[in-house]
Motif scaffolding. Structure first.
Motif, PDB file in Angstrom:
ATOM      1  N   THR A 110       0.830  -1.204   0.000  1.00  0.00           N
ATOM      2  CA  THR A 110       0.000   0.000   0.000  1.00  0.00           C
ATOM      3  C   THR A 110       0.865   1.256   0.000  1.00  0.00           C
ATOM      4  O   THR A 110       0.481   2.285  -0.568  1.00  0.00           O
ATOM      5  N   SER A 111       2.035   1.188   0.621  1.00  0.00           N
ATOM      6  CA  SER A 111       2.942   2.343   0.626  1.00  0.00           C
ATOM      7  C   SER A 111       3.362   2.707  -0.784  1.00  0.00           C
ATOM      8  O   SER A 111       3.465   3.885  -1.149  1.00  0.00           O
ATOM      9  N   MET A 112       3.640   1.690  -1.609  1.00  0.00           N
ATOM     10  CA  MET A 112       4.019   1.952  -2.996  1.00  0.00           C
ATOM     11  C   MET A 112       2.919   2.709  -3.733  1.00  0.00           C
ATOM     12  O   MET A 112       3.188   3.669  -4.465  1.00  0.00           O
ATOM     13  N   GLU A 113       1.676   2.282  -3.540  1.00  0.00           N
ATOM     14  CA  GLU A 113       0.566   2.943  -4.211  1.00  0.00           C
ATOM     15  C   GLU A 113       0.367   4.362  -3.684  1.00  0.00           C
ATOM     16  O   GLU A 113       0.036   5.283  -4.437  1.00  0.00           O
ATOM     17  N   GLN A 114       0.577   4.556  -2.385  1.00  0.00           N
ATOM     18  CA  GLN A 114       0.465   5.900  -1.819  1.00  0.00           C
ATOM     19  C   GLN A 114       1.516   6.831  -2.418  1.00  0.00           C
ATOM     20  O   GLN A 114       1.227   7.998  -2.718  1.00  0.00           O
ATOM     21  N   GLY A 115       2.737   6.334  -2.599  1.00  0.00           N
ATOM     22  CA  GLY A 115       3.780   7.138  -3.215  1.00  0.00           C
ATOM     23  C   GLY A 115       3.437   7.519  -4.635  1.00  0.00           C
ATOM     24  O   GLY A 115       3.642   8.669  -5.067  1.00  0.00           O
ATOM     25  N   ARG A 116       2.896   6.570  -5.388  1.00  0.00           N
ATOM     26  CA  ARG A 116       2.499   6.843  -6.767  1.00  0.00           C
ATOM     27  C   ARG A 116       1.393   7.892  -6.817  1.00  0.00           C
ATOM     28  O   ARG A 116       1.430   8.826  -7.640  1.00  0.00           O
ATOM     29  N   ILE A 117       0.413   7.773  -5.923  1.00  0.00           N
ATOM     30  CA  ILE A 117      -0.691   8.739  -5.877  1.00  0.00           C
ATOM     31  C   ILE A 117      -0.167  10.134  -5.565  1.00  0.00           C
ATOM     32  O   ILE A 117      -0.581  11.124  -6.187  1.00  0.00           O
ATOM     33  N   ALA A 118       0.766  10.226  -4.607  1.00  0.00           N
ATOM     34  CA  ALA A 118       1.330  11.526  -4.239  1.00  0.00           C
ATOM     35  C   ALA A 118       2.021  12.185  -5.422  1.00  0.00           C
ATOM     36  O   ALA A 118       1.821  13.385  -5.702  1.00  0.00           O
ATOM     37  N   ALA A 119       2.829  11.421  -6.155  1.00  0.00           N
ATOM     38  CA  ALA A 119       3.553  11.976  -7.302  1.00  0.00           C
ATOM     39  C   ALA A 119       2.594  12.394  -8.411  1.00  0.00           C
ATOM     40  O   ALA A 119       2.768  13.454  -9.031  1.00  0.00           O
ATOM     41  N   CYS A 120       1.598  11.590  -8.668  1.00  0.00           N
ATOM     42  CA  CYS A 120       0.633  11.927  -9.716  1.00  0.00           C
ATOM     43  C   CYS A 120      -0.140  13.190  -9.353  1.00  0.00           C
ATOM     44  O   CYS A 120      -0.328  14.083 -10.190  1.00  0.00           O
ATOM     45  N   HIS A 121      -0.597  13.284  -8.114  1.00  0.00           N
ATOM     46  CA  HIS A 121      -1.350  14.471  -7.713  1.00  0.00           C
ATOM     47  C   HIS A 121      -0.469  15.703  -7.719  1.00  0.00           C
ATOM     48  O   HIS A 121      -0.902  16.796  -8.115  1.00  0.00           O
ATOM     49  N   ALA A 122       0.778  15.556  -7.289  1.00  0.00           N
ATOM     50  CA  ALA A 122       1.690  16.702  -7.221  1.00  0.00           C
ATOM     51  C   ALA A 122       1.879  17.359  -8.578  1.00  0.00           C
ATOM     52  O   ALA A 122       2.062  18.581  -8.662  1.00  0.00           O
ATOM     53  N   PHE A 123       1.809  16.565  -9.653  1.00  0.00           N
ATOM     54  CA  PHE A 123       2.071  17.102 -10.983  1.00  0.00           C
ATOM     55  C   PHE A 123       0.879  16.952 -11.923  1.00  0.00           C
ATOM     56  O   PHE A 123       1.025  16.866 -13.144  1.00  0.00           O
ATOM     57  N   ASP A 124      -0.310  16.911 -11.310  1.00  0.00           N
ATOM     58  CA  ASP A 124      -1.570  16.923 -12.069  1.00  0.00           C
ATOM     59  C   ASP A 124      -1.673  15.811 -13.096  1.00  0.00           C
ATOM     60  O   ASP A 124      -2.266  15.993 -14.175  1.00  0.00           O
ATOM     61  N   ALA A 125      -1.093  14.675 -12.799  1.00  0.00           N
ATOM     62  CA  ALA A 125      -1.230  13.506 -13.673  1.00  0.00           C
ATOM     63  C   ALA A 125      -2.494  12.742 -13.287  1.00  0.00           C
ATOM     64  O   ALA A 125      -2.902  12.753 -12.123  1.00  0.00           O
ATOM     65  N   PRO A 126      -3.125  12.095 -14.247  1.00  0.00           N
ATOM     66  CA  PRO A 126      -4.354  11.348 -13.920  1.00  0.00           C
ATOM     67  C   PRO A 126      -4.066  10.220 -12.940  1.00  0.00           C
ATOM     68  O   PRO A 126      -3.057   9.534 -13.026  1.00  0.00           O
ATOM     69  N   MET A 127      -4.982  10.063 -11.984  1.00  0.00           N
ATOM     70  CA  MET A 127      -4.836   9.012 -10.976  1.00  0.00           C
ATOM     71  C   MET A 127      -6.006   8.046 -11.093  1.00  0.00           C
ATOM     72  O   MET A 127      -7.159   8.448 -10.878  1.00  0.00           O
ATOM     73  N   PRO A 128      -5.754   6.789 -11.458  1.00  0.00           N
ATOM     74  CA  PRO A 128      -6.851   5.819 -11.495  1.00  0.00           C
ATOM     75  C   PRO A 128      -7.417   5.607 -10.100  1.00  0.00           C
ATOM     76  O   PRO A 128      -6.706   5.698  -9.098  1.00  0.00           O
ATOM     77  N   THR A 129      -8.704   5.362 -10.067  1.00  0.00           N
ATOM     78  CA  THR A 129      -9.353   5.136  -8.776  1.00  0.00           C
ATOM     79  C   THR A 129      -8.820   3.866  -8.135  1.00  0.00           C
ATOM     80  O   THR A 129      -8.787   2.800  -8.758  1.00  0.00           O
ATOM     81  N   ALA A 130      -8.410   3.983  -6.891  1.00  0.00           N
ATOM     82  CA  ALA A 130      -7.876   2.821  -6.178  1.00  0.00           C
ATOM     83  C   ALA A 130      -8.995   1.839  -5.890  1.00  0.00           C
ATOM     84  O   ALA A 130     -10.127   2.239  -5.602  1.00  0.00           O
TER      85      ALA A 130
END
Length: 487
Positions: free
Chosen positions: A324-344
Motif C-alpha cells: 500500500t505504501s508503494m501505491e500511496q507514493g504513486r498517488i502523491a507523485a501523480c497528484h503533485a504534478f496533475d497527472a491522472p490518478m486511477p481510482t484505487a
C-alpha cells in the motif's frame, strides 16, 4: 543550492515508487536518505530481512516436509546461523543494487544525508564526509516525506541489543537463542515469534490485549492460534509487563501484572513503532506529528495541511504495508504534478508472513455482520486438496464469504502454506465484482492449492438455495403462515 521539481525524503517503498513515477512524468527528482545505501526500513531492517529470514528458516529446517516425514531437523539450522546471516546480507545487497539501477535508468538523483526543513520549499541536508560534516541546501517545488518508522523503545525496557532487542536489532546480527520472549502480538511480533518457533526455540508471546490481529477474521485467528499452541508456543493474552530486568547472565526476566515471571535467554520488544519524524524540522513548516510521530494526510491525494508537502508510507500510519505504501507514493507523485490518478480499488490484500502465513482481503465475518450483509461462508481445508496431500499439509484453511442474495464474493481469508499468494485470486474476483459462480464454473489447474476456492464455494453452495444454472443465486422467501393455511 540545488533545485528540483520533486524531492523525496526516504527511499523505502513509498519513496522509490513516488520518485520513479515523478521521473516518468519528466520531472527532476532527488531522493534523500540518511542511510549508507538506498532502500529504507523495508530493505534494511523491515520487510525484506524478516521475509528472507522466514524463507531461510523454512528451507534450512525442512519445515515444509516435517509433517509429511514426521521428523524434526532444527539441528541443521542451529549450526547454520552464519548461513542465515549470509543469506540476509546477499538479499539486502541484491535489493539495493536493483533499486540503484532503477534510479539510474530513470535519472533519479540520490543524496546521502539527514534532511531537515528550512521552509516549505527548502531542505538542509547534513552529510558526513570522511572526518567532517558538510551541509547542503536543496529547494523543491514539491516535497514528499516517506521517512518510515522506527521501533518504539520505552524507558522501562533495558535494551542492550544483545539479549534485549527491538525488531531492527534482531536482524542486524542474527543469533538463535535457546528461549525467546516476545512482547507485542502485532504483525511484527507475530512474525518473529513464529519464525523462531519454527526453529524449535521455546517462545512465550505476551500481549496486553485480550486478542491480537483484530483486523483478521476471528475464525482464521482461531485456527492460527491452535496451530501455534499445538507446536508448544506459550501465548499469554491480557497480560502486561510490570517490570523487565536482567539477571546475572544478562538474560531478561519479565514480571507480568498477574504475578507470573517469564525467564528467557533473549527478549524481543515489538510493541509498536513510531514515525521517524523527530528531527526533520516539522516545526519550520507548521506541521505537527501525533504522539506516535505520524503525519495526517488527505487519503485521496497524500497531501498534508501544507499543500506542497506530501507524506506516504508507514509515516502516515495504518495499514503500514509495503504494497500500500508503494501505491500511496504513486498517488502523491501523480497528484503533485496533475497527472491522472486511477481510482484505487476498494479492497486490497493484507499479508502476514508468519509461520504459517495469514492473508486476508475484503470483509471478515465480523465486519460483514456489522455492515448488515446476509451472507454464507464456505471453508476449504488445505489438506482436502490433492496438492495439500502431496505437500503433506495437515493444517490451514481458506474461507470465502458470499452475499446470500446475489452470490457476490464479500471477502477471502486464508491461513496456511501459500496464503499470501492464494489471496490474489480472491482479490481479482472481489474487485471485479464476481461471485460464487466464478469458482464453481471455472477450471483450476490440478493439483493446486487454488482448488481450495472451488471447495470453499461448493461448501457455501451446499448451504445456499439451489438455483438454475446461469441464474443469480437467490433464496426463496418463505411463505407466510396465512398463505400456508389458505393452501
Amino acid at each position: 543550492m540545488s533545485s528540483y521539481d520533486f524531492v523525496v525524503i526516504g527511499s523505502g517503498p513509498a519513496g522509490r515508487r513516488a520518485a520513479i513515477q515523478a521521473a516518468k512524468l519528466k520531472k527532476s527528482v532527488l531522493v534523500i536518505d540518511d542511510r549508507g545505501s538506498v532502500g529504507g526500513v523495508s530493505v534494511h531492517t523491515g520487510t525484506i530481512p524478516s521475509k528472507t529470514l522466514r524463507e531461510s528458516v523454512l528451507n534450512l529446517t525442512g519445515w515444509r516436509e516435517r509433517q509429511f516425514y514426521n521428523r524434526r531437523s532444527t539441528d541443521k539450522a542451529q549450526s547454520n546461523c552464519a548461513a542465515l546471516n549470509s543469506r540476509l546480507s546477499k538479499t539486502l545487497h541484491h535489493e539495493v543494487d536493483v533499486l540503484e539501477q532503477q534510479f539510474a535508468r530513470n535519472n533519479v538523483h540520490t543524496l546521502q544525508g539527514r534532511a531537515q526543513f528550512v521552509d516549505r520549499h527548502t531542505l538542509q541536508v547534513e552529510r558526513h564526509e570522511a572526518d567532517r560534516t558538510a551541509t547542503e541546501l536543496v529547494t523543491a517545488d514539491r516535497i514528499l516525506v516517506t521517512v518510515g518508522t522506527k521501533p518504539f523503545r520505552p524507558d522501562y525496557v533495558p535494551f542492550n541489543d544483545r539479549t534485549v532487542l527491538d525488531s531492527d536489532a534482531i536482524v542486524a546480527d542474527l543469533t538463535i537463542p535457546r528461549s525467546l520472549t516476545v512482547i507485542g502480538a502485532g504483525v511484527i511480533g507475530i512474525e518473529y515469534a513464529t519464525i523462531f518457533s519454527a526453529l524449535d526455540v521455546p517462545v512465550t508471546l505476551i500481549e496486553p490485549r485480550d486478542s491480537f490481529l483484530d483486523f483478521v477474521d476471528r475464525e482464521v485467528i482461531s485456527n492460527f492460534t491452535q496451530q501455534l499452541l499445538d507446536r508448544g508456543m506459550s501465548i499469554r493474552l491480557g497480560c502486561s509487563a510490570e517490570s523487565i530486568v536482567l539477571d546475572e547472565m544478562d538474560c531478561p526476566v519479565v514480571t507480568l501484572n498477574d504475578g507470573r515471571v517469564v525467564r528467557s535467554e533473549m527478549l524481543l520488544f515489538a510493541a509498536g513503532r513510531k514515525g521517524a519524524t523527530d528531527n526533520i524540522g516539522l516545526d519550520k513548516i507548521a506541521l505537527e506529528a501525533d504522539h506516535r510521530g505520524r503525519l495526517t494526510v488527505n487519503p485521496d491525494t497524500m497531501q498534508t495541511s501544507v499543500d506542497n508537502i506530501y507524506a506516504a508510507g508507514d509515516v502516515i500510519g495504518f495499514p503500514s504495508l509495503a504494497s500500500t505504501s508503494m501505491e500511496q507514493g504513486r498517488i502523491a507523485a501523480c497528484h503533485a504534478f496533475d497527472a491522472p490518478m486511477p481510482t484505487a480499488p476498494h479492497h486490497f490484500p493484507y499479508g502476514i508472513y508468519a509461520v504459517p502465513e495469514i492473508s486476508t482481503i475484503g470483509y471478515s465475518e465480523e465486519q460483514a455482520r456489522e455492515k448488515g450483509f446476509v451472507f454464507e461462508c464456505g471453508i476449504a481445508r488445505l489438506r482436502e486438496t490433492s496438492r495439500g496431500h502431496i505437500m503433506g499439509l495437515q493444517s490451514g484453511i481458506l474461507k470465502c464469504l458470499f452475499e446470500l442474495e446475489t452470490g457476490k464474493l464479500l471477502g477471502v481469508h486464508a491461513v496456511g502454506e501459500g496464503a499470501t499468494e492464494l489471496i490474489h485470486i480472491g482479490q481479482a474476483v472481489l474487485n471485479l465484482g464476481g461471485g460464487i459462480d466464478f469458482f464453481m464454473e471455472n477450471t483450476f489447474n490440478y493439483p493446486t492449492l487454488a482448488e481450495a476456492y472451488k471447495i470453499a464455494a461448493l461448501d457455501a453452495w451446499n448451504r445456499m438455495a439451489p438455483a438454475k444454472k446461469g441464474e443469480v443465486v437467490k433464496l426463496k422467501k418463505p411463505k407466510s403462515k396465512s398463505r400456508k393455511k389458505a393452501a
